[in-house]
Structures are given as structure tokens and as C-alpha cells.
Design a protein around this motif. Structure first.
Motif, PDB file in Angstrom:
ATOM      1  N   HIS A 109       0.877  -1.164   0.000  1.00  0.00           N
ATOM      2  CA  HIS A 109       0.000   0.000   0.000  1.00  0.00           C
ATOM      3  C   HIS A 109       0.916   1.216   0.000  1.00  0.00           C
ATOM      4  CE1 HIS A 109      -4.143  -1.615   0.998  1.00  0.00           C
ATOM      5  NE2 HIS A 109      -3.382  -2.681   1.049  1.00  0.00           N
ATOM      6  N   PRO A 110       1.456   1.573  -1.167  1.00  0.00           N
ATOM      7  CA  PRO A 110       2.456   2.646  -1.169  1.00  0.00           C
ATOM      8  C   PRO A 110       1.868   3.969  -0.726  1.00  0.00           C
ATOM      9  CG  PRO A 110       1.733   2.131  -3.404  1.00  0.00           C
ATOM     10  CD  PRO A 110       1.132   1.090  -2.508  1.00  0.00           C
ATOM     11  N   ALA A 111       2.747   4.817  -0.187  1.00  0.00           N
ATOM     12  CA  ALA A 111       2.312   6.151   0.230  1.00  0.00           C
ATOM     13  C   ALA A 111       1.796   6.911  -0.984  1.00  0.00           C
ATOM     14  CB  ALA A 111       3.487   6.896   0.861  1.00  0.00           C
ATOM     15  N   ALA A 112       0.713   7.650  -0.773  1.00  0.00           N
ATOM     16  CA  ALA A 112       0.096   8.374  -1.882  1.00  0.00           C
ATOM     17  C   ALA A 112       1.061   9.411  -2.447  1.00  0.00           C
ATOM     18  CB  ALA A 112      -1.189   9.040  -1.414  1.00  0.00           C
ATOM     19  N   ARG A 113       0.970   9.628  -3.719  1.00  0.00           N
ATOM     20  CA  ARG A 113       1.792  10.618  -4.396  1.00  0.00           C
ATOM     21  C   ARG A 113       0.895  11.543  -5.203  1.00  0.00           C
ATOM     22  NH1 ARG A 113       4.865   9.090  -1.257  1.00  0.00           N
ATOM     23  NH2 ARG A 113       6.993   8.330  -1.504  1.00  0.00           N
ATOM     24  N   LEU A 114       1.399  12.724  -5.482  1.00  0.00           N
ATOM     25  CA  LEU A 114       0.663  13.691  -6.267  1.00  0.00           C
ATOM     26  C   LEU A 114       0.687  13.255  -7.727  1.00  0.00           C
ATOM     27  CD1 LEU A 114      -0.685  16.323  -5.254  1.00  0.00           C
ATOM     28  CD2 LEU A 114       1.252  17.551  -6.209  1.00  0.00           C
ATOM     29  N   THR A 115      -0.475  12.966  -8.297  1.00  0.00           N
ATOM     30  CA  THR A 115      -0.548  12.555  -9.698  1.00  0.00           C
ATOM     31  C   THR A 115      -0.466  13.792 -10.598  1.00  0.00           C
ATOM     32  OG1 THR A 115      -2.964  12.707  -9.799  1.00  0.00           O
ATOM     33  CG2 THR A 115      -2.017  10.621  -9.017  1.00  0.00           C
ATOM     34  N   GLU A 116      -0.246  13.561 -11.882  1.00  0.00           N
ATOM     35  CA  GLU A 116      -0.179  14.681 -12.821  1.00  0.00           C
ATOM     36  C   GLU A 116      -1.507  15.427 -12.872  1.00  0.00           C
ATOM     37  OE1 GLU A 116       1.206  13.549 -16.643  1.00  0.00           O
ATOM     38  OE2 GLU A 116       3.008  12.560 -15.902  1.00  0.00           O
ATOM     39  N   GLU A 117      -2.620  14.678 -12.794  1.00  0.00           N
ATOM     40  CA  GLU A 117      -3.937  15.318 -12.803  1.00  0.00           C
ATOM     41  C   GLU A 117      -4.142  16.172 -11.553  1.00  0.00           C
ATOM     42  OE1 GLU A 117      -8.708  14.143 -12.830  1.00  0.00           O
ATOM     43  OE2 GLU A 117      -7.175  12.580 -13.000  1.00  0.00           O
ATOM     44  N   ASP A 118      -3.756  15.620 -10.383  1.00  0.00           N
ATOM     45  CA  ASP A 118      -3.884  16.386  -9.141  1.00  0.00           C
ATOM     46  C   ASP A 118      -3.027  17.643  -9.186  1.00  0.00           C
ATOM     47  OD1 ASP A 118      -5.625  14.543  -8.072  1.00  0.00           O
ATOM     48  OD2 ASP A 118      -4.054  13.413  -7.030  1.00  0.00           O
ATOM     49  N   GLU A 119      -1.802  17.504  -9.704  1.00  0.00           N
ATOM     50  CA  GLU A 119      -0.916  18.662  -9.770  1.00  0.00           C
ATOM     51  C   GLU A 119      -1.483  19.732 -10.683  1.00  0.00           C
ATOM     52  OE1 GLU A 119       3.711  19.722 -10.999  1.00  0.00           O
ATOM     53  OE2 GLU A 119       3.167  17.657 -10.474  1.00  0.00           O
ATOM     54  N   ALA A 120      -2.075  19.322 -11.802  1.00  0.00           N
ATOM     55  CA  ALA A 120      -2.673  20.299 -12.716  1.00  0.00           C
ATOM     56  C   ALA A 120      -3.836  21.033 -12.044  1.00  0.00           C
ATOM     57  CB  ALA A 120      -3.149  19.590 -13.979  1.00  0.00           C
ATOM     58  N   ARG A 121      -4.649  20.305 -11.274  1.00  0.00           N
ATOM     59  CA  ARG A 121      -5.774  20.944 -10.585  1.00  0.00           C
ATOM     60  C   ARG A 121      -5.279  21.904  -9.499  1.00  0.00           C
ATOM     61  NH1 ARG A 121      -9.944  16.433  -8.680  1.00  0.00           N
ATOM     62  NH2 ARG A 121     -11.143  18.320  -8.132  1.00  0.00           N
TER      63      ARG A 121
END
Length: 603
Positions: free
Chosen positions: A231-243
Motif C-alpha cells: 500500500h504505497p504512500a500516496a503521491r501527487l498525480t499529474e492530474e492532481d498537480e494540474a488541478r
């Protein structure tokens, strides 16, 4: 605020200020730890498990004594391991405890013939089953490095407990074995082999089964942790970063820490409307947000509610580091959490900054002296640098870091020169030496991230250790003097922890409590930059903006503080690993970072 906020606020306050729903899991976890200790004691200490039938049971053919001792020991150790998960309401810990408690009861009754011990174990099942709806927390982020940590800790614990097991039967030991013999016997026993220590009667079987159980337990738990799904630590996705970037374009001028939400080792939750967001990282069971929520203030309550729901679902401790006064008011009003002043952020208004005057005398003299020594400064946007120079700056910043880990979380971006960060400002100091260094004439670096359209927030300061003192002062002055050229009217410098306590404690008339508190902070400054950052920031005559930590209960503050120190890089548990494993882990992180950068550039 919108019309629906009061109802949501009322619900969140009831959820977090009323009787805590986790009270039962905490009590059950503590009871589980006590039962686990009883099981371990029953499996280890002969006098503890003494009964009238004990002597007969030891010599009866086919007696279950040794097997039950191993079972009692194993169940006790596992219950101790599960106690923390039960306190946090973890579902998987609940399932394991429901299976283990009957096993512990069987061991208590079979080996000790203790009806009371069996009843205690079984009695704990009642609250577990009755309150099973409170054990619903989802798993934490995890990786297979947990397997290595488990092997080291369980191995050390098994060795120590094994020495106790070998030694408590002293009256039945044949001869007088040395400590080395006993350690050897434990090590052999953990792997299921006979050691050099011998006992009278069937005690050898009891010791052998107990040591074998510890070894098997270490192996099984390590294998389970190594092969279970990650269960890897969550990371900022490209979509999240764009938002997030879209929100910062509209509302980024509100908080100087807003751009640091774009760290890619953070996760994010958005409000239902998508107009606000809270970024966070989970560290040691603490859901740690930093700064104010991103986006429209009217939508902050929705993002905060999502944040609190996520914390509740995983049984994480919610906390916010470094929020502004406005942010602290919204957090406390919407959730019922408490706020405590943590320190002050130094903000310089560019229009009011000048090197003239007595107050700036020391800075002025230092800058003039360094300029006479042949140093020059350049202040540019990241997008205006060539790739070769940018790579040289990146490598210099890495080599000049001075610590094994990159520090920073709430006021650090964690990268330089990313293609998406073209608006970042960089100030560099240069001096041509007779013998050029590894990075040419580059001597120091300051990196600033955008603060809306008219501000900049200091990210990192790095300098060549061989350069003259005062590089940071030189570059801050250069950045402030060049700021109007870039349309920058305000610059946020470093954060000074407990600044007001340090300032008030050194004034005439300060009371004994305040002076003692200041003395403690000065003492801690030997290891942490508390007083030095305050005095450094004060040189530039800034205005001080208070920053707060938001927390649920006073008892959570030590845990939150430790998690914050881990997030900021002041405490690194990975340093406990062997050196070659730390290198492998660092290499893996670097490779992952390179892959991420290549993918961004390709996009």
C-alpha cells in the motif's frame, strides 16, 4: 461561508470534541497488551505457570506442556504486536486478535491449567465482538522495507527473550554454561537445532519448543510483510498537480506556503466542488497537512471535511503545521480542533526595504565587504537558465546540502529546475577563482517559489563551504533589490519557531517562566536552528506573521512533533538501517525521481 457550513461544522465538532469513538479501541488495545504479557510470562517463567498438576504434566507421556508453552509464548508476542493496531481501530488487527485470543486461552488452560488465565483471554473477546463496528480503520501506507525492520526488531527481541528462557531454568541446567554458550544455544534454538546447553528432565523440550516458536514467529511475520500486497504512500498525480496549479493561479496569493503544496511526495483531498484542496503526508500514523488549504476560502470547509474523513477512515492523527491565523480560525471552527502558536514567518515588503539606516548597518557592511572580495550576483527566473547551467546548479545544491537527507516539508519544494516550475526565482553568487572549482565560479544558491503573482517565498539556501561567510545575506539583499524587476512586492523568508518567546524572553522585565522557556529554546538551538533562524531573519527588519499548529488533543502533540521532525528531515529512521541498505534505498529514490522527471519532460 455558504449556508451549508454550520451543519457540517456542527457534525465535525460533535465527531471530534464529543466522547471519542476510539475510546473503546484504546481500552481493548491496552487489555490486549496485558493479556499478551500474561501469555509471554506463562510461556517463559516456570514459577509463574506453577500449579499442582504441573509436575505430573511434565512427565506424562505425550503431555502438551512444551507445545502449549510455545503456543502461549507465540500468542503473547503476537498480541503485543497487535495492541497498537487495536488502539487505532485497525480492522486487520481486530481479525488477528479474534483468532489469537482463543489460542492463548487454550495455551493458558493446557499448560498452566489456569482457568482464570483462560477466562481472561476469552473475556477480551466480548468487547472485541461487541464493538466490532469501531475496528474499521484501513491499512496505513506501507512498503516491503517493513519486512526488513520487522526482521531486525523481532530478531533482536527473540534473542533477548530467548536468553531469558534459557536462564530462568537455572536449577535444571547441567553444569555452568557461559554467556557465550547460552547465546549460542538461543541462536541454534531459533533455527530449530539443539544447542550446547543441556537440562535435566523434559525442560530441554520446553526450552527447545519455546525458542523454535520465537524463530518461527520471526520468520513467518517477516515473510508475511515481505510478500503481502504493498500500500504505497500516496503521491501527487499529474492530474492532481494540474488541478492544484489551477487553484494556485486563482488563489495562490493568499498563502506564502501555497506553492509548496506541489511537492510530489504529498497526497491531496479536494472539496466536493473542486474549488479547494488540502495536501498532506502520512508520517508515523499522523496525517500531516501544511499551510492553509489551497483555493477559495468559501470552499475550505469542504476540503477540511474530506481531510478529516480520510483521517478517521485510516485512524490517523490529524494535524496541520504552519497554517496562518485565518487558516487556524477556519480549521478550529470547522473541526473543533485546537490551535497553538508555533512561530512566525518573516515577510519583507520590497517597497520598504533599504540598506540605509543604523538597523541595517551590519548587513550593509557585510554585503559591501563581500562585493569588494570579487563576488557578483545574478537573479533570474528558472525558465531563463540554460539546461547546462541548470544541471550544474542542481548538482551543486545536492552536494552542498550538508545532510544525508533532503530537509523540508512545509516550506520546501524538494526540487530545482523542474520544467513546470519556470516561474521560480533563483539567485546565485559567483566568483572567478584562479583555480576553478567543481562548479566553476558558482558559490551560493537561493531558490524562491512563486507566492501568487506578486510575491516570492524562500525555498532553500545552499552555499559552497569554502566560500566567504555572508553568502546568504548577500543573495537575499540581491533578490530583494531585483524584486521590482520581476513584479515582486513581497518576499517570505525563513520560518522562526517560537520567535515571540525568544524575543520577549530577552527583554527587560521578562518573568522567570518566560526566561526559563527562552533558556530551553537557546539550549535546543545547539541541535536545531531555533535562535539562529530568528536572528538571521531579524537582520532584514521583516514583519512577523504568526503560524500555528492545529491538533486534536494535547496528548497528541509529542507524536505530532515527532512526525513533523521526520517530515522535515530532522529525524530519519532509515539511518537505523545498515549503510549498504541505506545506499540502495537512496538510489531507488533517485531513480524514481529521474523517471518522474523524464516523464514530465516527455509530456
Amino acid at each position: 461561508m455558504s449556508g451549508g457550513v454550520p451543519n457540517r461544522s456542527s457534525r465535525l465538532r460533535h465527531m471530534f470534541r464529543g466522547p471519542r469513538p476510539e475510546a473503546v479501541p484504546v481500552l481493548v488495545g491496552r487489555a490486549c497488551a496485558i493479556v499478551g504479557l500474561l501469555d509471554v510470562a506463562a510461556g517463559v517463567f516456570p514459577r509463574f505457570r506453577h500449579s499442582r498438576m504441573h509436575t505430573l504434566a511434565e512427565v506424562l507421556p505425550g503431555a502438551m506442556g512444551p507445545f502449549a508453552a510455545a503456543l502461549s509464548l507465540s500468542a503473547g508476542v503476537l498480541l503485543l504486536l497487535l495492541a497498537h493496531g487495536l488502539k487505532r481501530g485497525k480492522r486487520r488487527a481486530w481479525r488477528a486478535a479474534v483468532a489469537l485470543l482463543p489460542a492463548g486461552a487454550v495455551a493458558q488452560f493446557t499448560y498452566r491449567h489456569s482457568l482464570v488465565g483462560a477466562v481472561i483471554s476469552l473475556a477480551l473477546l466480548a468487547p472485541l465482538l461487541l464493538h466490532r463496528d469501531q475496528f474499521t480503520a484501513l491499512p496505513d501506507p506501507r512498503s516491503r522495507w517493513r519486512a526488513l525492520a520487522n526482521f531486525i526488531l523481532m530478531g533482536a527481541g527473540s534473542l533477548a527473550l530467548g536468553l531469558v528462557i534459557v536462564s530462568v531454568h537455572s536449577e535444571r541446567i547441567v553444569g555452568d554454561p557461559s554467556l557465550a554458550d547460552r547465546i549460542t544455544h538461543v541462536l541454534y534454538g531459533l533455527f530449530g537445532f539443539e544447542g550446547p546447553v543441556d537440562y535435566e528432565g523434559n525442560t530441554s523440550w520446553t526450552v527447545a519448543f519455546s525458542l523454535g516458536a520465537l524463530g518461527l514467529l520471526t520468520a513467518v511475520t517477516t515473510i508475511y510483510l515481505a510478500f503481502r500486497p504493498e500500500h504505497p504512500a500516496a503521491r501527487l498525480t499529474e492530474e492532481d498537480e494540474a488541478r492544484l496549479r489551477a487553484l494556485l493561479d486563482k488563489h495562490g496569493g493568499r498563502d506564502s506556503l501555497g506553492h509548496f503544496a506541489l511537492r510530489r511526495d504529498k497526497a491531496v483531498v479536494f472539496s466536493p466542488s473542486g474549488k479547494a484542496a488540502v495536501t498532506y503526508r502520512v508520517v508515523s500514523g499522523v496525517m500531516l497537512a501544511s499551510g492553509d488549504p489551497i483555493g477559495d476560502v468559501e470552499a475550505w470547509p469542504g476540503a477540511i471535511e474530506r481531510f478529516m474523513d480520510e483521517a478517521k477512515a485510516h485512524s490517523w492523527t490529524p494535524a496541520v503545521m504552519g497554517c496562518s491565523e485565518t487558516g487556524g480560525e477556519v480549521w478550529t471552527r470547522e473541526t473543533g480542533l485546537d490551535a497553538l502558536e508555533l512561530g512566525d514567518e518573516a515577510v519583507v515588503d520590497v517597497a520598504d526595504f533599504s540598506l540605509a539606516g543604523r538597523a541595517m548597518r551590519n548587513v550593509r557592511q557585510m554585503v559591501k565587504r563581500i562585493e569588494r572580495a570579487g563576488y557578483e550576483t545574478r537573479v533570474r527566473r528558472i525558465r531563463d537558465l540554460g539546461e547546462a547551467e541548470l544541471e550544474r546548479i542542481r548538482q551543486a545544491a545536492e552536494d552542498w546540502r550538508g545532510t544525508d537527507t533532503e530537509r523540508g516539508f512545509s516550506m520546501a519544494l524538494g526540487r530545482i529546475g523542474d520544467p513546470t516550475d519556470g516561474d521560480c526565482l533563483i539567485a546565485t553568487a559567483h566568483k572567478a577563482d584562479e583555480v576553478p572549482g567543481e562548479y566553476g565560479d558558482l558559490k551560493a544558491i537561493l531558490h524562491f517559489v512563486p507566492w501568487g503573482t506578486d510575491g516570492a517565498s524562500l525555498d532553500l539556501m545552499r552555499r559552497d563551504r569554502a566560500a566567504d561567510p555572508g553568502m546568504n545575506e548577500l543573495l537575499i539583499v540581491a533578490a530583494l533589490q531585483a524584486a521590482p524587476r520581476f513584479g515582486i512586492t513581497r518576499v517570505s523568508l525563513n520560518f522562526a519557531m517560537f520567535r515571540s518567546a525568544l524575543a520577549r524572553g530577552e527583554k527587560i522585565g521578562a518573568g522567570p517562566v518566560l526566561r526559563a522557556w527562552r533558556g530551553l529554546l537557546v539550549f535546543l538551538s545547539r541541535w536545531f536552528q531555533i535562535e539562529s533562524l530568528y536572528k538571521f531573519n531579524a537582520k532584514f527588519q521583516p514583519r512577523w506573521e504568526p503560524r500555528f499548529v492545529v491538533y486534536r488533543a494535547s496528548g497528541d502533540l509529542p507524536r505530532i512533533g515527532f512526525a513533523a521532525m521526520q517530515a522535515e528531515g530532522f529525524v530519519d529512521l532509515a539511518l537505523a538501517m545498515p549503510r549498504f541498505l541505506r545506499r540502495r534505498k537512496a538510489t531507488a529514490r533517485a531513480c524514481a525521481h529521474d523517471v518522474a522527471e523524464r516523464s514530465v519532460r516527455a509530456a
